[in-house]
Structures are given as structure tokens and as C-alpha cells.
Design a protein around this motif. Structure first.
Motif, mmCIF file in Angstrom:
data_model
loop_
_atom_site.group_PDB
_atom_site.id
_atom_site.type_symbol
_atom_site.label_atom_id
_atom_site.label_comp_id
_atom_site.label_asym_id
_atom_site.label_seq_id
_atom_site.Cartn_x
_atom_site.Cartn_y
_atom_site.Cartn_z
ATOM 1 N N PRO A 256 29.071 33.797 40.831
ATOM 2 C CA PRO A 256 28.186 33.697 39.665
ATOM 3 C C PRO A 256 28.204 32.276 39.106
ATOM 4 C CG PRO A 256 29.518 35.683 39.518
ATOM 5 C CD PRO A 256 30.059 34.887 40.673
ATOM 6 N N ASN A 257 27.073 31.828 38.639
ATOM 7 C CA ASN A 257 26.985 30.491 38.047
ATOM 8 C C ASN A 257 27.415 30.576 36.584
ATOM 9 O OD1 ASN A 257 26.434 27.790 37.612
ATOM 10 N ND2 ASN A 257 24.250 28.122 37.270
ATOM 11 N N SER A 258 28.707 30.758 36.395
ATOM 12 C CA SER A 258 29.282 30.942 35.067
ATOM 13 C C SER A 258 30.608 30.207 34.995
ATOM 14 C CB SER A 258 29.509 32.434 34.779
ATOM 15 O OG SER A 258 30.492 32.961 35.664
ATOM 16 N N LEU A 260 33.557 31.474 34.334
ATOM 17 C CA LEU A 260 34.583 32.213 35.073
ATOM 18 C C LEU A 260 34.356 32.114 36.572
ATOM 19 C CD1 LEU A 260 37.017 34.090 35.128
ATOM 20 C CD2 LEU A 260 35.444 36.022 34.914
ATOM 21 N N GLY A 261 33.113 32.257 37.022
ATOM 22 C CA GLY A 261 32.822 32.139 38.446
ATOM 23 C C GLY A 261 33.250 30.792 38.999
ATOM 24 N N ASN A 262 32.977 29.731 38.255
ATOM 25 C CA ASN A 262 33.354 28.394 38.689
ATOM 26 C C ASN A 262 34.869 28.231 38.714
ATOM 27 O OD1 ASN A 262 32.641 25.627 39.432
ATOM 28 N ND2 ASN A 262 33.425 25.061 37.424
ATOM 29 N N SER A 263 35.556 28.798 37.722
ATOM 30 C CA SER A 263 37.018 28.700 37.684
ATOM 31 C C SER A 263 37.650 29.399 38.874
ATOM 32 C CB SER A 263 37.551 29.301 36.379
ATOM 33 O OG SER A 263 37.160 28.536 35.262
ATOM 34 N N LEU A 264 37.189 30.614 39.175
ATOM 35 C CA LEU A 264 37.768 31.352 40.294
ATOM 36 C C LEU A 264 37.421 30.706 41.625
ATOM 37 C CD1 LEU A 264 37.267 35.057 39.148
ATOM 38 C CD2 LEU A 264 39.346 33.663 39.081
ATOM 39 N N ALA A 280 48.012 31.253 38.684
ATOM 40 C CA ALA A 280 46.762 30.648 38.238
ATOM 41 C C ALA A 280 46.244 31.385 37.021
ATOM 42 C CB ALA A 280 45.723 30.658 39.356
ATOM 43 N N PHE A 281 45.483 30.668 36.195
ATOM 44 C CA PHE A 281 44.994 31.219 34.933
ATOM 45 C C PHE A 281 43.544 30.815 34.740
ATOM 46 C CE2 PHE A 281 44.220 31.131 30.376
ATOM 47 C CZ PHE A 281 44.889 32.248 29.884
ATOM 48 N N ALA A 282 42.733 31.758 34.266
ATOM 49 C CA ALA A 282 41.331 31.477 33.958
ATOM 50 C C ALA A 282 40.953 32.275 32.718
ATOM 51 C CB ALA A 282 40.429 31.826 35.133
ATOM 52 N N GLU A 283 39.820 31.901 32.124
ATOM 53 C CA GLU A 283 39.376 32.556 30.899
ATOM 54 C C GLU A 283 37.956 33.099 31.033
ATOM 55 O OE1 GLU A 283 41.864 29.914 27.595
ATOM 56 O OE2 GLU A 283 39.730 29.523 27.939
ATOM 57 N N SER A 284 37.724 34.191 30.325
ATOM 58 C CA SER A 284 36.381 34.749 30.179
ATOM 59 C C SER A 284 36.169 34.944 28.685
ATOM 60 C CB SER A 284 36.274 36.086 30.914
ATOM 61 O OG SER A 284 35.037 36.720 30.650
ATOM 62 N N ASN A 285 35.133 34.360 28.132
ATOM 63 C CA ASN A 285 34.930 34.372 26.686
ATOM 64 C C ASN A 285 33.740 35.246 26.287
ATOM 65 O OD1 ASN A 285 36.971 32.332 25.694
ATOM 66 N ND2 ASN A 285 35.873 31.070 27.191
ATOM 67 N N ARG A 302 26.214 42.004 30.204
ATOM 68 C CA ARG A 302 26.240 40.698 30.885
ATOM 69 C C ARG A 302 27.672 40.227 31.121
ATOM 70 N NH1 ARG A 302 21.860 39.820 27.326
ATOM 71 N NH2 ARG A 302 23.153 38.650 25.853
ATOM 72 N N ASN A 303 28.532 40.478 30.147
ATOM 73 C CA ASN A 303 29.920 40.035 30.270
ATOM 74 C C ASN A 303 30.664 40.766 31.387
ATOM 75 O OD1 ASN A 303 29.730 38.144 28.239
ATOM 76 N ND2 ASN A 303 30.676 39.416 26.670
ATOM 77 N N VAL A 304 30.537 42.104 31.424
ATOM 78 C CA VAL A 304 31.257 42.848 32.458
ATOM 79 C C VAL A 304 30.657 42.587 33.837
ATOM 80 C CG1 VAL A 304 32.209 44.647 30.979
ATOM 81 C CG2 VAL A 304 29.912 44.945 31.946
ATOM 82 N N ASN A 305 29.379 42.311 33.890
ATOM 83 C CA ASN A 305 28.758 41.965 35.156
ATOM 84 C C ASN A 305 29.326 40.658 35.699
ATOM 85 O OD1 ASN A 305 26.148 40.432 36.552
ATOM 86 N ND2 ASN A 305 26.289 42.600 37.077
ATOM 87 N N ASP A 306 29.458 39.671 34.803
ATOM 88 C CA ASP A 306 30.026 38.391 35.210
ATOM 89 C C ASP A 306 31.489 38.541 35.608
ATOM 90 O OD1 ASP A 306 30.168 35.463 35.471
ATOM 91 O OD2 ASP A 306 31.385 35.560 33.656
ATOM 92 N N LEU A 307 32.247 39.308 34.830
ATOM 93 C CA LEU A 307 33.662 39.505 35.136
ATOM 94 C C LEU A 307 33.842 40.137 36.506
ATOM 95 C CD1 LEU A 307 36.657 39.544 34.007
ATOM 96 C CD2 LEU A 307 36.196 41.948 33.464
ATOM 97 N N SER A 308 33.192 41.253 36.744
ATOM 98 C CA SER A 308 33.384 41.971 38.004
ATOM 99 C C SER A 308 32.828 41.192 39.191
ATOM 100 C CB SER A 308 32.737 43.355 37.926
ATOM 101 O OG SER A 308 31.366 43.269 37.581
#
Length: 423
Positions: A256-258, A260-264, A280-285, A302-308
Motif C-alpha cells: 500500500p502507498n501509505s 505503514l506500507g512504506n515502513s514495512l 523492528a518497530f513501525a507505526e500506524s496512526n 480505511r485504517n484496517v484495510n491499510d493495516l491488513s
């Protein structure tokens, strides 16, 4: 002779300032090239933690859809698992819990027993302050605000290595998270392409850090480099030479172009580079859904879609490394059982979290959620915390990273594991 760990703890791998946009200092690169060290680090077990900041509504992410009290408490937010033409429905996991339809990418991993969910998880501290709750969860001491270190930093110190690479503990954030505060080496990297690195060890300061690097470089002739900085310089060299910008994920994975996606995606790069990453550590806001939370559409969806989707892309990208990697989410608290007057939910108590890996007891919703009648709610309004977050965090760290020292990992905690990991 200064030990490797002593050198690292003294701040020898501290690069302060986001101003290092042009890359690493020249003298570090020169030292790395001069000492031709061959071969990647030994493959290690890796734990990836994702903090969902803002407090995720666990009752909407994983809904106990047979609970009549929840349906009454959320007249416009409740979602059903019943199939209706033209309308999305919850994904029925086990006849009791339903996964939000925007998390459909998680279903396959749940059915394959690689994804576990813990419901009713939270902190024993009843604060509803985002700042305090996050601080307590990241320090791992929910009743001691004075704890200087974070639980992930303590985990790094308990890994049992005499030598840690500068990439043993990496946070893909612009600032060091509370979880990584402490004496053990950890770094925050906002973007691998910029190589803007901050590190918090003993907080010595930028001048001392630069001097430590220069002193190390100057003394390479008497063997200090080889005995205390070998892993450090090799990792720096590997990262500098990698074509980070043009990284191509495996299996044609598209992240995902987000944020969190970029961090992972960048964590996946570090794992594949074998630079010694272990934590490793990342954030989802954006999880503070007081207003217009939505159901099948909206902010929460939108948030849970990006997370999953971000987590599944990461997992598929790491196909060859899946036995070595464990992913765990966390959030400071949950939301109220009753919706509020603005189509949202307010600060609550318990939530749920997700744990992905081949060593997890997956395909189950662990934990306890009692019927959501008023008499069962915490303070008459919230999903009760029935699983202390330390019960889960310690079990994942113990089983996956082989730490086995709960007294140091979570000082003052004497609870029991819940069996979320395979024996």
C-alpha cells in the motif's frame, strides 16, 4: 580492551540529527571499505511490532457479532455476518467473531493458522489518556511512570549477544519511540533512501558520538575496529551499497502507498540484506475515531484495510524468511461499547491485537470477551481487560526470540502466558 557491547553502549553507533540527508559520514564509509569484511550476518529470528496509535476499536475490527447487547449499543455502527445482497458483511471466523470486511486479506492467513487474534487485551492501568497509556505500554511497566527504558530496548539487551550490529533494533520512524529508549543500541530511520538516522543509547550527544566514530577509525591499526566495530562497519557498508530506491519485492508484491506500507517495505529490505535485524518497530496512526467512524466505509474501514494489506504484503514479500519472522500489533486501549452522538466511539479499555507467524497458535481468537451487558462492562461502559498485554508480549518474545527472562523484560509482572504461541 573495550568490548563490542561496551563500545556500542558508549554511543559509538550514535548518529544524531536528521540532517544526514546525503548519507553516512565519509570517514565511516572509508573505514568500511578499507576493512573488506565478506558475508552477511547469520540469519536471526526477527520480531516486528506495529503500534496502532490512537486506540483501535477492537469491537469493530473483530466483532462478537452474536452479542445482542453490542447490537443495541451500536445501532448505526454494528455490522452483521449475515450475507445480504449488495452489502458487505463481516467475515465469520468461528461462528462467534467476525473480521471486518476491509481486512479480507487476513482471512487466508487466519485459515492457514498463521494468524492469531487476542481479544480483551489491554493494560491493567485504567488511564484513558493516549499519552500515558502509550507510555505505559511501551515501557512495559503500567504502574511506574519513572521507568527509563522501553520493553523492546530491554528485549534487545536480553538477546544474549556479545556483539550487536547497528541494525539489531530498528524503528522506521522519524523519532525514537518510547519502546526503544534505554542503554541498548537501537536506531530510528525515517527513510532508508535518506539514511537519516537517530540513535538513543546513553544519550551522550552528537559531539561525543562523532568523536567515538573518529576515534574508532583512527585506531584501526591497533585492532579496535576489528574487535569492536567489525559488525558495525560491515552493516553500514551493506546498506550504503544497496540499491534501496529500486528495491523490488518478491512475488510481484505491491505494498500500500501509505506510511505503514512504506515502513514495512523498508523493514523487509533490511531483513533480506541480513544486516542482523532482530527487533523492528513501525507505526500506524489515525485510530482515534471519535467522529464518523463508519462501518463498511469510512475512516475505520480505511485504517484496517491499510493495516491488513500492509502486513500481508510484508508477509508475502518475505516468503523465504517467514519461519524467522513474527509480526505483532498493539494499541494503547480500545473504544467504548456504546457509540457516541457523533457516529463514533470514545476512549475505552480493552481492544484486540494480531499476531502473525509460523510459530503462532493461529486460526483462533484467544482471550475472553464476556457478554457485553452493562454488568459485565468495566466502569459500566467498556470492554473489560481480561488479558494483560504483558502476558502476550512476553510470550511472543520468549518463544520467538528465546529471551526467557520475564523479570527483566517486564519488571514487577508476575502473570501467566495465555498460550498464543505453539509449544
Amino acid at each position: 580492551m573495550l568490548s563490542r557491547r561496551g563500545f556500542l553502549k558508549a554511543g559509538g553507533l550514535t548518529l544524531f540529527g536528521v540532517g544526514l540527508m546525503g548519507g553516512i559520514p565519509a570517514f565511516i564509509a572509508e573505514a568500511a571499505v578499507e576493512n573488506k569484511i565478506v558475508g552477511p550476518y547469520k540469519r536471526k529470528k526477527i520480531m516486528v511490532c506495529i503500534f496502532q496509535r490512537g486506540a483501535m476499536d477492537g469491537l469493530m475490527a473483530v466483532t462478537p457479532f452474536t452479542d445482542k447487547y453490542l447490537q443495541q449499543a451500536r445501532p448505526s455502527l454494528f455490522m452483521s455476518a449475515a450475507k445480504k445482497a449488495g452489502q458487505p458483511s463481516l467475515i465469520d471466523l468461528d461462528g462467534m467473531y467476525g473480521l471486518h470486511p476491509s481486512m479480507q486479506s487476513f482471512e487466508r492467513l487466519f485459515r492457514e493458522n498463521r494468524l492469531a487474534i487476542v481479544h480483551g487485551i489491554g493494560s491493567p492501568n485504567t488511564t484513558r489518556s493516549h499519552f500515558d497509556a502509550q507510555d505505559y505500554m511501551e515501557s512495559g511497566t503500567p504502574f511506574d511512570k519513572g521507568t527509563a527504558s522501553g520493553w523492546l530496548n530491554r528485549a534487545v539487551g536480553l538477546l544474549g549477544h556479545d556483539a550487536l550490529t547497528p541494525f539489531a533494533a530498528v524503528s522506521m520512524t522519524s523519532a525514537m519511540p518510547r519502546s526503544f529508549y534505554g542503554d541498548n543500541p537501537s536506531i530510528a530511520i525515517s527513510n532508508l533512501q535518506d539514511f537519516a538516522i537517530q540513535m538513543r543509547g546513553n544519550q551522550a550527544g552528537a559531539n561525543a558520538a562523532a568523536k567515538s566514530f573518529e576515534d574508532l577509525y583512527d585506531q584501526t591499526s591497533n585492532g579496535i575496529l576489528k574487535q569492536t566495530g567489525r559488525e558495525s562497519f560491515e552493516a553500514v557498508k551493506m546498506l550504503q551499497k544497496s540499491d534501496v530506491k529500486n528495491y523490488r519485492p518478491a512475488n510481484n508484491v505491491v505494498y500500500p502507498n501509505s506510511a505503514l506500507g512504506n515502513s514495512l517495505k523498508q523493514i523487509a529490505q533490511l531483513i533480506k540484506m541480513d544486516v542482523g535485524l532482530e527487533v523492528a518497530f513501525a507505526e500506524s496512526n489515525g485510530w482515534d475515531t471519535h467522529f464518523n467512524q463508519g462501518t463498511f466505509n469510512g475512516i475505520f474501514s480505511r485504517n484496517v484495510n491499510d493495516l491488513s494489506n500492509s502486513i500481508v504484503a510484508f508477509w508475502n514479500d518475505l516468503e523465504a524468511y517467514q519461519d524467522d519472522v513474527m509480526v505483532m500489533s498493539m494499541t494503547e486501549f480500545g473504544r467504548t461499547v456504546h457509540q457516541n452522538g457523533t457516529g463514533g466511539t470514545d476512549h475505552g479499555r480493552a481492544s484486540c491485537n494480531f499476531i502473525l507467524g509460523n510459530g503462532v497458535d493461529g486460526g483462533k481468537v484467544h482471550g475472553k470477551v464476556q457478554p457485553l451487558a452493562v454488568e459485565n462492562l468495566e466502569d459500566g461502559r467498556d470492554l473489560a481487560v481480561t488479558t494483560d498485554f504483558r502476558s502476550v508480549f512476553s510470550e511472543v518474545a520468549d518463544k520467538h526470540l528465546k529471551i526467557m527472562n520475564d523479570k527483566k523484560l517486564f519488571p514487577g509482572w508476575k502473570g501467566e502466558k495465555i498460550g498464543v504461541m505453539n509449544a
